[in-house]
Design a protein around this motif. Structure first.
Motif, mmCIF file in Angstrom:
data_model
loop_
_atom_site.group_PDB
_atom_site.id
_atom_site.type_symbol
_atom_site.label_atom_id
_atom_site.label_comp_id
_atom_site.label_asym_id
_atom_site.label_seq_id
_atom_site.Cartn_x
_atom_site.Cartn_y
_atom_site.Cartn_z
ATOM 1 N N ALA A 222 13.653 17.146 -32.501
ATOM 2 C CA ALA A 222 12.732 16.331 -31.715
ATOM 3 C C ALA A 222 11.934 15.381 -32.612
ATOM 4 O O ALA A 222 11.750 14.194 -32.288
ATOM 5 C CB ALA A 222 11.781 17.231 -30.931
ATOM 6 N N ALA A 223 11.443 15.883 -33.757
ATOM 7 C CA ALA A 223 10.688 15.039 -34.673
ATOM 8 C C ALA A 223 11.559 13.920 -35.234
ATOM 9 O O ALA A 223 11.084 12.800 -35.460
ATOM 10 C CB ALA A 223 10.119 15.892 -35.818
ATOM 11 N N ALA A 224 12.849 14.193 -35.437
ATOM 12 C CA ALA A 224 13.759 13.159 -35.934
ATOM 13 C C ALA A 224 13.924 12.032 -34.905
ATOM 14 O O ALA A 224 14.006 10.860 -35.271
ATOM 15 C CB ALA A 224 15.115 13.775 -36.260
ATOM 16 N N VAL A 225 13.953 12.380 -33.609
ATOM 17 C CA VAL A 225 14.012 11.346 -32.569
ATOM 18 C C VAL A 225 12.732 10.516 -32.585
ATOM 19 O O VAL A 225 12.770 9.278 -32.495
ATOM 20 C CB VAL A 225 14.229 11.978 -31.183
ATOM 21 C CG1 VAL A 225 14.182 10.905 -30.093
ATOM 22 C CG2 VAL A 225 15.555 12.713 -31.117
ATOM 23 N N TYR B 94 5.161 13.436 -27.197
ATOM 24 C CA TYR B 94 6.566 13.090 -27.023
ATOM 25 C C TYR B 94 7.458 14.031 -27.834
ATOM 26 O O TYR B 94 8.536 14.452 -27.383
ATOM 27 C CB TYR B 94 6.821 11.643 -27.449
ATOM 28 C CG TYR B 94 7.401 10.801 -26.338
ATOM 29 C CD1 TYR B 94 8.436 11.271 -25.530
ATOM 30 C CD2 TYR B 94 6.917 9.525 -26.080
ATOM 31 C CE1 TYR B 94 8.957 10.508 -24.511
ATOM 32 C CE2 TYR B 94 7.425 8.749 -25.054
ATOM 33 C CZ TYR B 94 8.445 9.249 -24.278
ATOM 34 O OH TYR B 94 8.958 8.497 -23.261
ATOM 35 N N THR B 95 7.032 14.364 -29.049
ATOM 36 C CA THR B 95 7.822 15.253 -29.886
ATOM 37 C C THR B 95 7.987 16.615 -29.223
ATOM 38 O O THR B 95 9.089 17.197 -29.220
ATOM 39 C CB THR B 95 7.157 15.418 -31.265
ATOM 40 O OG1 THR B 95 7.065 14.123 -31.899
ATOM 41 C CG2 THR B 95 7.959 16.346 -32.158
ATOM 42 N N TRP B 96 6.917 17.132 -28.611
ATOM 43 C CA TRP B 96 7.013 18.438 -27.977
ATOM 44 C C TRP B 96 7.813 18.386 -26.676
ATOM 45 O O TRP B 96 8.480 19.358 -26.312
ATOM 46 C CB TRP B 96 5.619 19.011 -27.750
ATOM 47 C CG TRP B 96 5.027 19.518 -29.035
ATOM 48 C CD1 TRP B 96 4.106 18.908 -29.829
ATOM 49 C CD2 TRP B 96 5.376 20.734 -29.699
ATOM 50 N NE1 TRP B 96 3.845 19.658 -30.939
ATOM 51 C CE2 TRP B 96 4.608 20.797 -30.892
ATOM 52 C CE3 TRP B 96 6.244 21.775 -29.413
ATOM 53 C CZ2 TRP B 96 4.693 21.853 -31.783
ATOM 54 C CZ3 TRP B 96 6.323 22.848 -30.309
ATOM 55 C CH2 TRP B 96 5.565 22.879 -31.469
ATOM 56 N N ARG B 97 7.747 17.278 -25.960
ATOM 57 C CA ARG B 97 8.610 17.135 -24.776
ATOM 58 C C ARG B 97 10.083 17.175 -25.192
ATOM 59 O O ARG B 97 10.905 17.845 -24.550
ATOM 60 C CB ARG B 97 8.317 15.814 -24.064
ATOM 61 C CG ARG B 97 6.971 15.766 -23.359
ATOM 62 C CD ARG B 97 6.816 14.490 -22.545
ATOM 63 N NE ARG B 97 5.543 14.449 -21.846
ATOM 64 C CZ ARG B 97 5.302 13.722 -20.764
ATOM 65 N NH1 ARG B 97 6.253 12.945 -20.266
ATOM 66 N NH2 ARG B 97 4.122 13.744 -20.176
ATOM 67 N N LEU B 98 10.418 16.444 -26.252
ATOM 68 C CA LEU B 98 11.795 16.437 -26.745
ATOM 69 C C LEU B 98 12.206 17.822 -27.236
ATOM 70 O O LEU B 98 13.337 18.270 -26.994
ATOM 71 C CB LEU B 98 11.928 15.407 -27.863
ATOM 72 C CG LEU B 98 11.858 13.939 -27.426
ATOM 73 C CD1 LEU B 98 11.561 13.042 -28.622
ATOM 74 C CD2 LEU B 98 13.167 13.514 -26.771
ATOM 75 N N ALA B 99 11.292 18.497 -27.920
ATOM 76 C CA ALA B 99 11.607 19.844 -28.407
ATOM 77 C C ALA B 99 11.895 20.786 -27.236
ATOM 78 O O ALA B 99 12.782 21.646 -27.317
ATOM 79 C CB ALA B 99 10.449 20.380 -29.249
ATOM 80 N N GLY B 100 11.146 20.630 -26.140
ATOM 81 C CA GLY B 100 11.417 21.432 -24.956
ATOM 82 C C GLY B 100 12.804 21.183 -24.390
ATOM 83 O O GLY B 100 13.491 22.117 -23.949
#
Length: 542
Positions: free
Chosen positions: A343-346, A318-324
């Motif tokens: 992304a990690a903060a989300v 999920y973190t990497w999807r958000l980072a994308g």
């Protein structure tokens, strides 16, 4: 206006062009900025399609499924999502009109058939008569001959869309009655093909790309959430986000045209860039940050306790999807340190939401009238049971946990009658995998039968429980274990074969009963197998 004790989002969440969009809307609404931001991220992830992706463990499309958890009236869940919807309706009116649905279908089969029907209407597809080009599986899980008269409808790969489940309570209640719901959602979150078959039709949804935005008050979420939801794996595909009114705004004003135009132009640039973008890769500094700090922080927090494991099992991808998504916001195919930190903060805010909700929103329940339990072994013929049916029965029983599951759910989800359930149950019972019990007659005057999983369980290490909630709320009242054990004099052992493997008595689940409320009869439940759509244009999206 700040709610005391609520989780607080890290300001780095609002970095970059996507954060600027959220901040530009904030002065004109009392909605929680994190709710607006999560809705914007979900809709952007849906509209860019499958091509932009991150390779982390596997192919990760940029889909996110936020659940906005907020108190009724004060949470401003609908207002937060509506701001995102108005923005995307202005930028992409055709997509929003044709591909965004206002509610989630009632079953896993309806999700598939309805989405395939919608995809064929918009994009076209081939319909194959008699399954000449598709080998279907028989009850034993092996490829069988084509079934005469069955039509197969196949969507084109990568159908894009979104669902708005504003009443997630209904979805959670349906998922308890439909064992295919969780599996369907798991596959769709991964972007994999899902199928639904009836006696006359077979629907295949190929590589779907559909976002999901849910709304629910925290109390209802805690009350309707069950162990079976966690066992099904659908919950760790969700992104719980706690929301609350950000300030007192007596007369919220319309977003100025200049602000709307600026945000629309920014979104259009992002989507145009995404059409030419494939894999998004982290730069060296982002990988170093992940290896040296973020991975360990997220791993520690996501394994903090049992509840957190159930919700944060997909926190890494999920973190990497958000980072994308943050990288797309900058119109870049390279994930930077700033993208990864945001992304990690989300992801960390999601875990704070889970801890806050399950600590602060415990719901008082009333114990059901005491009913005695007695063993009631299956006495069917195991030789008449097919292995696939036995495996399905064991799967449902195991997902229900030690509380067991009523026999009616097995009849519904396995599409069999009582005689066949007796044969299948006898086969599983002979292997020591399940045991059946009978509860004494309740207020309705009928017996209730429970099937309990008694086979081997996955070993779990002891976990630290979350702290008890403050006195503001009352913890659920549980039925004492000893009440479920019938007194020797009160038990009449039926003349049936004894169960080969002894097991503990099941726990009876309790549900809250409103005071002086009459229980309305349950509406008939549509079967998943054999109860699908009856035609190409039938289904939910009609």
């Amino acid at each position: 206006m700040t709610l005391v004790g609520r989780p607080v989002p890290d300001p780095v969440i609002y970095r970059g062009p996507l954060g600027q969009i959220t901040r530009s809307i904030e002065p004109y609404t009392d909605s929680d900025p994190i709710g607006i931001h999560a809705s914007v991220l979900a809709l952007l992830g849906a509209i860019v399609g499958r091509e932009p992706h991150v390779e982390f463990e596997a192919y990760q499309p940029l889909l996110i499924w936020p659940i906005l958890l907020g108190d009724t009236n004060l949470g401003r869940k609908g207002s937060a999502t509506n701001h995102a919807i108005r923005l995307f309706e202005t930028a992409f009116p055709k997509f929003m009109q044709q591909r965004v649905q206002p509610s989630l279908p009632a079953s896993g089969a309806a999700i598939i058939s309805g989405t395939v029907t919608r995809a064929i209407r918009l994009e076209g597809a081939d319909a194959f008569e008699d399954n000449e080009e598709y080998d279907m599986e028989d009850d034993e899980g092996e490829a069988g001959p084509p079934k005469s008269g069955v039509k197969t409808y196949v969507s084109k790969p990568g159908f894009r869309g979104a669902w708005l489940a504003r009443e997630m309570k209904t979805f959670l209640q349906r998922s308890k009655m439909d064992s295919t719901m969780a599996g369907t959602l798991r596959e769709m979150w991964e972007g994999q093909r899902v199928d639904s078959e009836t006696k006359k039709e077979h629907y295949a949804l190929v590589d779907p790309h559909v976002a999901l935005i849910c709304h629910i008050p925290p109390e209802e979420f805690v009350l309707n959430y069950s162990a079976s939801d966690a066992a099904g794996g659908s919950m760790n595909r969700m992104l719980p986000i706690f929301v609350h009114r950000s300030k007192i705004l007596k007369f919220p004003r319309k977003l100025p045209a200049s602000v709307m135009d600026k945000n629309v132009r920014a979104l259009i640039r992002m989507v145009e860039f995404a059409e030419k973008c494939g894999e998004l890769e982290p730069d060296a500094a982002a990988l170093k940050l992940w290896d040296e700090r973020l991975w360990e922080e997220l791993d520690t927090e996501s394994n903090k306790n049992k509840i957190m494991k159930q919700f944060a099992g997909r926190v890494m991808p999920y973190t990497w999807r958000l980072a994308g998504l943050y990288a797309l916001g900058r119109c870049s195919s390279t994930i930077s340190v700033a993208d990864l930190e945001s992304a990690a903060a989300v992801a960390q805010y999601m875990m704070k939401t889970v801890e806050h909700v399950f600590n602060e929103y415990q719901v008082e329940t009333k114990a059901m009238p005491e009913r005695k339990v007695e063993p009631f072994p299956f006495d069917g013929d195991p030789s008449l049971a097919k292995e696939a049916k036995v495996a399905k029965l064991v799967e449902i029983a195991k997902a229900a946990g030690e509380a067991g599951e009523k026999s009616g759910k097995f009849l519904q989800n396995m599409n069999i009658d009582k005689d066949m359930l007796n044969h299948v149950g006898a086969a599983a019972q002979a292997q020591g995998l399940v045991k059946r019990y009978r509860l004494s007659r309740g207020s309705a005057g009928g017996h209730t039968y429970l099937i309990v999983y008694t086979g081997p369980t996955d070993e779990e290490s002891p976990v630290e429980e979350m702290p008890k909630p403050a006195k503001r709320f009352v913890a659920p009242v549980e039925v004492a274990e000893e009440r479920l054990t019938p007194e020797p004099a009160a038990v009449v052992t039926p003349k049936r074969a004894a169960s080969p493997v002894p097991s503990p008595q099941p726990k009876i689940r309790t549900k809250p009963l409103p005071a002086q409320a009459k229980v309305a009869p349950k509406p008939p439940v549509k079967k998943v197998n054999g109860g699908g759509s009856s035609g190409l244009l039938a289904g939910f999206f009609s």
